[in-house]
Design a protein around this motif. Structure first.
Motif, PDB file in Angstrom:
ATOM      1  N   UNK A 142     -11.400  -9.093  68.676  1.00 23.04           N
ATOM      2  CA  UNK A 142     -10.682  -9.217  69.955  1.00 23.04           C
ATOM      3  C   UNK A 142     -10.685 -10.651  70.466  1.00 23.04           C
ATOM      4  N   UNK A 143     -11.821 -11.324  70.345  1.00 19.92           N
ATOM      5  CA  UNK A 143     -11.892 -12.726  70.781  1.00 19.92           C
ATOM      6  C   UNK A 143     -10.949 -13.608  69.985  1.00 19.92           C
ATOM      7  N   UNK A 144     -10.893 -13.390  68.683  1.00 17.49           N
ATOM      8  CA  UNK A 144     -10.003 -14.184  67.822  1.00 17.49           C
ATOM      9  C   UNK A 144      -8.542 -13.915  68.153  1.00 17.49           C
ATOM     10  N   UNK A 145      -8.202 -12.637  68.347  1.00 16.52           N
ATOM     11  CA  UNK A 145      -6.808 -12.294  68.657  1.00 16.52           C
ATOM     12  C   UNK A 145      -6.391 -12.884  69.988  1.00 16.52           C
ATOM     13  N   UNK A 146      -7.208 -12.710  71.030  1.00 15.32           N
ATOM     14  CA  UNK A 146      -6.849 -13.237  72.346  1.00 15.32           C
ATOM     15  C   UNK A 146      -6.735 -14.758  72.335  1.00 15.32           C
TER      16      UNK A 146
ATOM     17  N   UNK B  91      -3.168 -16.976  72.993  1.00 19.43           N
ATOM     18  CA  UNK B  91      -3.030 -18.077  73.943  1.00 19.43           C
ATOM     19  C   UNK B  91      -2.678 -19.373  73.216  1.00 19.43           C
ATOM     20  N   UNK B  92      -3.316 -19.579  72.073  1.00 18.30           N
ATOM     21  CA  UNK B  92      -3.036 -20.778  71.294  1.00 18.30           C
ATOM     22  C   UNK B  92      -1.575 -20.821  70.865  1.00 18.30           C
TER      23      UNK B  92
ATOM     24  N   UNK C 287       4.099 -26.501  74.190  1.00 17.08           N
ATOM     25  CA  UNK C 287       3.831 -27.929  74.008  1.00 17.08           C
ATOM     26  C   UNK C 287       4.762 -28.517  72.962  1.00 17.08           C
ATOM     27  N   UNK C 288       4.901 -27.806  71.850  1.00 20.80           N
ATOM     28  CA  UNK C 288       5.734 -28.287  70.743  1.00 20.80           C
ATOM     29  C   UNK C 288       7.168 -28.517  71.212  1.00 20.80           C
TER      30      UNK C 288
END
Length: 197
Positions: free
Chosen positions: A159-163, A167-168, A175-176
């Motif tokens: 879950x931490x990786x997915x969230x 956001x990333x 930004x791009x």
């Protein structure tokens, strides 16, 4: 007789053309438009080079065959989505290279194309969310099960990786776009506002 009256009314009617943009302003707009086109070319070429390299490199990682296959299928699917979005992107590229950008109406159409492509761009990045989630599932499934990694621990990592990944992706997409295109679009908007005065 009514036809003659209509013809005379038609001839008397003053049809004003859309005002043209001066040559000086066209030259000022040429630089940011050319920068946008140059960045579009770079992005396209980078993607065309980068995707096949990823597909080949996956086979050199020491992971089980079925996980390699899953990742290959995911990257191939991502490639199809990329091709779809680049086809939309290419329409804007052709529009920018159109030499008939000399009226305010043509500029309005161009700004509409910029807005559409910004939405396409964000949609492009957000369309990678399911692929990212699938790849995270594959990574979690490839971790060998030991008592050291409890289900709760793996769930938190997943879950931490997915969230953080979501956001990333969102912030990277914004930004791009701003870095490669947004600042030049704003320059053109400023020039158009100056012309209206």
């Amino acid at each position: 007789m009514e036809l003659d009256n209509l013809k005379s009314l038609w001839n008397k009617e003053d049809v004003s053309e859309t005002p043209e943009i001066s040559k000086e302003k066209q030259k000022e707009m040429h630089h940011p438009l050319e920068k946008i086109r140059k960045n579009m070319r770079k992005e396209f070429l980078t993607t065309v080079i980068f995707l096949p390299i990823i597909l080949v490199l996956i086979w050199f990682f020491p992971i089980p065959f079925r996980f390699k296959l899953y990742i290959e299928v995911l990257v191939a699917s991502m490639t199809l989505i990329t091709v779809f979005f680049f086809s939309k992107f290419f329409k804007l590229y052709k529009e920018i290279s159109n030499p008939t950008l000399v009226t305010f109406d043509s500029l309005k159409d161009l700004f509409h194309q910029f807005e559409l492509n910004k939405q396409y761009y964000l949609s492009f990045y957000l369309s990678f969310v399911p692929f990212f989630v699938c790849e995270m599932i594959i990574v979690v499934e490839s971790i060998p099960y030991t008592h050291q990694y409890t289900n709760e621990y793996l769930t938190l990592i997943f879950l931490g990786s997915v969230l953080s990944g979501l956001f990333f992706l969102y912030f990277l997409g914004n930004w791009w776009f701003e870095f490669f295109y947004g600042k030049y679009i704003k320059k053109i908007e400023v020039l158009v506002e100056e012309m209206k005065k």
